[in-house]
Write a protein that holds these residues in place. Structure first.
Motif, PDB file in Angstrom:
ATOM      1  N   ALA A   1      -6.210  16.739  47.530  1.00 12.38           N
ATOM      2  CA  ALA A   1      -5.955  16.815  48.969  1.00 12.38           C
ATOM      3  C   ALA A   1      -7.006  16.062  49.773  1.00 12.38           C
ATOM      4  N   ASP A   2      -8.054  15.627  49.134  1.00 11.44           N
ATOM      5  CA  ASP A   2      -9.044  14.746  49.743  1.00 11.44           C
ATOM      6  C   ASP A   2      -9.682  13.955  48.619  1.00 11.44           C
ATOM      7  N   VAL A   3     -10.401  12.916  48.975  1.00  8.74           N
ATOM      8  CA  VAL A   3     -11.078  12.091  47.976  1.00  8.74           C
ATOM      9  C   VAL A   3     -12.570  12.117  48.290  1.00  8.74           C
ATOM     10  N   LEU A   4     -13.279  13.015  47.618  1.00  8.23           N
ATOM     11  CA  LEU A   4     -14.703  13.212  47.872  1.00  8.23           C
ATOM     12  C   LEU A   4     -14.968  13.431  49.354  1.00  8.23           C
ATOM     13  N   GLY A   5     -14.083  14.207  49.995  1.00  4.78           N
ATOM     14  CA  GLY A   5     -14.235  14.542  51.403  1.00  4.78           C
ATOM     15  C   GLY A   5     -13.534  13.599  52.352  1.00  4.78           C
ATOM     16  N   LEU A   6     -13.022  12.476  51.886  1.00  4.08           N
ATOM     17  CA  LEU A   6     -12.308  11.541  52.748  1.00  4.08           C
ATOM     18  C   LEU A   6     -10.840  11.944  52.818  1.00  4.08           C
ATOM     19  N   ASP A   7     -10.294  12.011  54.034  1.00  4.63           N
ATOM     20  CA  ASP A   7      -8.932  12.502  54.216  1.00  4.63           C
ATOM     21  C   ASP A   7      -7.899  11.442  53.867  1.00  4.63           C
ATOM     22  N   LEU A   8      -6.717  11.910  53.489  1.00  3.82           N
ATOM     23  CA  LEU A   8      -5.690  11.023  52.941  1.00  3.82           C
ATOM     24  C   LEU A   8      -4.997  10.167  53.981  1.00  3.82           C
ATOM     25  N   ASP A   9      -5.228  10.420  55.277  1.00  2.00           N
ATOM     26  CA  ASP A   9      -4.653   9.548  56.295  1.00  2.00           C
ATOM     27  C   ASP A   9      -5.510   8.305  56.533  1.00  2.00           C
ATOM     28  N   ASP A  10      -6.649   8.208  55.854  1.00  2.00           N
ATOM     29  CA  ASP A  10      -7.497   7.028  55.989  1.00  2.00           C
ATOM     30  C   ASP A  10      -6.728   5.786  55.523  1.00  2.00           C
ATOM     31  N   ARG A  11      -6.855   4.703  56.276  1.00  2.00           N
ATOM     32  CA  ARG A  11      -6.060   3.514  55.992  1.00  2.00           C
ATOM     33  C   ARG A  11      -6.435   2.847  54.670  1.00  2.00           C
ATOM     34  N   ARG A  12      -7.589   3.179  54.100  1.00  2.00           N
ATOM     35  CA  ARG A  12      -7.955   2.552  52.821  1.00  2.00           C
ATOM     36  C   ARG A  12      -7.005   2.963  51.703  1.00  2.00           C
ATOM     37  N   PHE A  13      -6.240   4.064  51.917  1.00  2.00           N
ATOM     38  CA  PHE A  13      -5.305   4.507  50.887  1.00  2.00           C
ATOM     39  C   PHE A  13      -3.909   3.908  51.072  1.00  2.00           C
ATOM     40  N   ASP A  14      -3.692   3.137  52.113  1.00  2.00           N
ATOM     41  CA  ASP A  14      -2.372   2.558  52.335  1.00  2.00           C
ATOM     42  C   ASP A  14      -1.878   1.719  51.146  1.00  2.00           C
ATOM     43  N   PRO A  15      -2.727   0.918  50.494  1.00  2.00           N
ATOM     44  CA  PRO A  15      -2.229   0.186  49.314  1.00  2.00           C
ATOM     45  C   PRO A  15      -1.747   1.104  48.196  1.00  2.00           C
ATOM     46  N   VAL A  16      -2.333   2.292  48.078  1.00  2.00           N
ATOM     47  CA  VAL A  16      -1.877   3.246  47.064  1.00  2.00           C
ATOM     48  C   VAL A  16      -0.489   3.749  47.425  1.00  2.00           C
ATOM     49  N   TRP A  17      -0.299   4.156  48.676  1.00  2.00           N
ATOM     50  CA  TRP A  17       1.032   4.638  49.094  1.00  2.00           C
ATOM     51  C   TRP A  17       2.069   3.534  48.943  1.00  2.00           C
TER      52      TRP A  17
END
Length: 359
Positions: free
Chosen positions: A171-187
């Motif tokens: 539900a988070d990545v080492l405290g970083l929330d999943l709405d962060d744009r750095r995860f857009d390539p994963v989605w």
């Protein structure tokens, strides 16, 4: 003082024969965990307690109990051995399981080199089990989310080399929330590969007030999912990736039972409308959830609110916070029989490519 070894088996959830007769259609457990010791050995030298909030905020009593519980012979077999699983599944009336690593084995804190190595070992072990019993198991990937570029590469490899139809993330990545744009390539990659994400938290990053009474799990696990999904909705993740499929374990957290407050805030407060032009509940209805909520009435609510096609049988096997008799539990849910069949196995077959559930 530690209890003697002969007491250990009582710690693990003993699977008894289901109180309900086996349904005519397939039954698929979409929320289970298989531990991979070789990958854990790779990660162990790099571990620090602050990396795992569920451990960091656990009381000494909880830590002692968890150590004894995981060391018990039965629970060790349940976590690591496919043969023990098959015996338990037969007793439960479960035809197939979707395998994912335990959340303690995300290992997001590894550097890219070690993450690549650990993830490959995990995927090879999961694929080995699926290959040996293709009618009984499917599996999902563990992408190294702290390295989005490597996560994309890992997803493509898992899909291409092992045929995995999904991925499990925290539900988070080492405290970083999943709405962060750095995860857009994963989605974007998940959508491109037609995968389904299982969102499974690993504790809550600010658990200072939750260490007593095992609240670090009892409350924090669904709380972490509630926060993650809320931020993904309000942060516009589904606006940018409308075809993203996410199954949130533990019934989706608290949000499906209290979304009206978020809708009200969206209507009256500008802060909620920066990335979202429809009420949050409209986006919430896109998520999938499992049935590990311990109350048949709550499952009926989820089916009515999200649609029975968005609810999947899930147990959290082999954790002690799981549903030990899922077929018996779902026999008490007030839904149409056609909807019950979808929840028991049909939905999981479609989302994760479970061979046993193909009509």
């Amino acid at each position: 003082m530690s209890r003697p070894p002969e007491w250990w088996p009582e710690l693990a959830p003993r699977i008894e024969r289901s109180r309900a007769p086996k349904p005519p259609g397939p039954c698929v457990d979409a929320h289970t965990h298989l531990s991979v010791k070789s990958a854990a050995a790779v990660a162990k030298p790099f571990f620090r307690p602050e990396y795992e909030p569920r451990q960091l905020y656990s009381s000494p009593e909880t830590m002692r109990y968890n150590t004894e519980y995981r060391a018990s012979p039965l629970n060790t077999a349940q976590f690591e051995d496919a043969e023990q699983r098959l015996a338990d599944m037969d007793a439960q009336g479960v035809d197939a399981q979707v395998l994912a690593v335990p959340p303690t084995e995300y290992f997001y804190w590894l550097d890219e080199t070690e993450a690549r190595r650990a993830n490959r070992l995990q995927h090879e072990r999961l694929a080995e089990v699926v290959h040996t019993w293709p009618q009984r198991f499917a599996a999902v990937a563990n992408p190294p989310m702290n390295h989005p570029g490597l996560a994309v590469e890992t997803l493509r490899e898992a899909h291409r080399d092992f045929g995995f139809r999904g991925a499990q993330i925290s539900a988070d990545v080492l405290g970083l929330d999943l709405d962060d744009r750095r995860f857009d390539p994963v989605w974007q990659t998940v959508v491109e590969l037609d995968m389904t994400v299982i969102l499974h938290p690993q504790g809550f990053t600010h658990g200072e007030r939750f260490s007593d009474y095992y609240l670090v799990n009892v409350m924090c696990m669904p709380l972490a999912s509630t926060l993650a999904v809320t931020r993904m909705i309000l942060g516009g993740v589904w606006q940018r990736h409308p075809d993203l499929r996410v199954m949130v374990v533990h019934g989706g957290g608290y949000l499906p039972f209290y979304i009206a407050r978020t809708d009200h805030a969206w209507r009256v407060r500008p802060e909620l409308r920066h990335h979202l032009d429809v009420p949050p509940s409209e986006v919430l209805r896109r998520i999938y959830v499992d049935t590990n909520v311990f109350d048949p009435g709550m499952v009926a609510h989820l089916a009515a609110y999200l649609g029975a096609d968005h609810v999947l049988m899930g147990t959290d096997y082999p954790f002690d916070m799981g549903t030990v008799d899922p077929v018996g539990f779902l026999s008490g849910v007030a839904v149409a029989e056609s909807d019950r069949a979808r929840i028991l196995g049909g939905n999981a077959a479609e989302l994760f490519g479970v061979a046993a559930a193909t009509p």
